[in-house]
Design an enzyme around this catalytic site. Structure first.
Site: not given
Length: 396
Positions: A95, A135, A271
């Site tokens: 980060y 996280e 699907q």
């Protein structure tokens, strides 16, 4: 918490961000990959080339600036992104890298002055901490649950099966023979692949297509035109090969009582999460109505037909409708499919407006938008619609 002065400065930059558009994030990514090329092993470079990831990040930056006084409005997006980040094994120190390049991008493109850069630095720090904390919680939960693990774990392809002209399924078992983590129906696996033909490590996420069994996972992969990983899995990967997986993640999953009616609505390879949900409904002895609505190009592209029919027959209140956009001469109306053309739902309004029904959608974004508009026009509450985008998120 951010002070009012910082908030005001960040919000004052919104018009400039909006005017610049995704050129901002294009500059950011180009800069980051130049200075930190190791991050190419994490990011999907195909999404970089087609612009999807750049658009998604730009929308996220604008959403943060707009909602900086109301972070609660961003929590659903935070959860979705945090689930993806943990499947990519994103770490806290990364980060800082991203933040440095974001501020450098703002400086290089706009020269806004130190006060603006400082305000954005504070704002980014607050948001980064929200992600890091969430996280960290996900990592701990994943590692400590029965059959869970941290990072990646080697699995062997024990079955590879062609399900249609464009979809192949893969059954995967851990090489250590130990139990594996359960998951929520609708979640996905991240598969990590290194190959001599790849410029970088590639990570892709594929929905789980079966109910949890503690022993194996199954995914299904659509061959994408010029798809790096899908082409490799279809053409090169063999039974017995080893791949590395992160544990299951995802914020799109079936979570309803057994007496709640549900519609599983999909287009194409969308699907796959629905199939995992259908198997779980059977496993849970679901007693309420289950509608399976699926759109495919034609019979050759239609996957898992027998499996869906057999699973549905085990449910007491199952009904299904299939659309083929362009049926072939060999496709049998009334047997292989029920409707031709696009998924028009007007004739099913009576079934679809069952009280308290929940609706799960997955497929191409334009397909989901088309279906969602029809459902909302029927008066179905938006909070009863749930959807998943494959790839960078877009609003349906």
């Amino acid at each position: 918490m951010l002070d009012n002065h910082t908030i005001a400065i960040v919000k004052s930059t919104i018009p400039l961000l909006a005017e610049t558009g995704p050129k901002l994030t294009a500059h950011f990514y180009d800069r980051m990959f130049t200075h930190n090329p190791e991050l190419k092993d994490i990011f999907n470079m195909s999404n970089q080339r087609n612009g999807d990831q750049r658009e998604a990040l730009f929308n996220a930056i604008c959403a943060y600036a707009t909602n900086i006084e109301n972070l609660a409005a961003l929590l659903p997006a935070v959860e979705r992104i945090a689930q993806k980040h943990t499947s990519f094994n994103i770490q806290a120190d990364q980060y800082q890298i991203v933040g440095n390049h974001l501020l450098a991008t703002l400086d290089e493109m706009f020269s806004p002055g130190q006060e603006v850069l400082d305000a954005w630095g504070k704002a980014y720090g607050v948001l980064a901490n929200v992600f890091i904390q969430r996280e960290d919680d996900i990592y701990r939960s994943t590692e400590t649950k029965t059959g869970g693990w941290s990072g990646v774990r080697p699995f062997r392809i024990v079955n590879k099966q062609l399900q249609s002209s464009v979809i192949t399924s893969f059954t995967l078992e851990p090489t250590d023979g130990q139990p594996i983590a359960d998951f929520q129906p609708g979640q996905y696996l991240a598969i990590y692949i290194k190959h001599d033909s790849f410029a970088n490590q590639e990570i892709r996420q594929y929905s789980l297509t079966h109910a949890p069994n503690g022993k194996s996972y199954r995914i299904a992969v659509k061959r994408e035109a010029q798809g790096t990983v899908s082409g490799y899995l279809h053409d090169t990967a063999r039974e017995g090969d080893i791949v590395h997986l992160a544990a299951p993640h995802g914020d799109f999953f079936l979570d309803i009582p057994t007496d709640t009616p549900v519609a599983l609505i999909s287009g194409g390879v969308g699907q796959t999460p629905m199939l995992g949900m259908l198997h779980t409904l059977k496993q849970q002895d679901h007693q309420a109505k289950v509608l399976w609505l699926h759109a495919a190009e034609n019979g050759t592209a239609h996957a898992f037909t027998d499996e869906i029919e057999q699973t549905g027959q085990a449910l007491p209140h199952f009904d299904h409708h299939i659309w083929y956009r362009e049926p072939q001469q060999t496709d049998r109306p009334g047997e292989d499919y029920h409707h031709s053309g696009l998924m028009q739902l007007a004739s099913l309004k009576g079934e679809l407006t069952t009280p308290d029904m929940h609706y799960y959608l997955c497929g191409p974004v334009v397909f989901m938008q088309f279906v969602a508009q029809q459902l909302l026009a029927m008066g179905i509450p938006a909070e009863q619609l749930h959807y998943e985008c494959f790839g960078p998120h877009k609003v349906v």
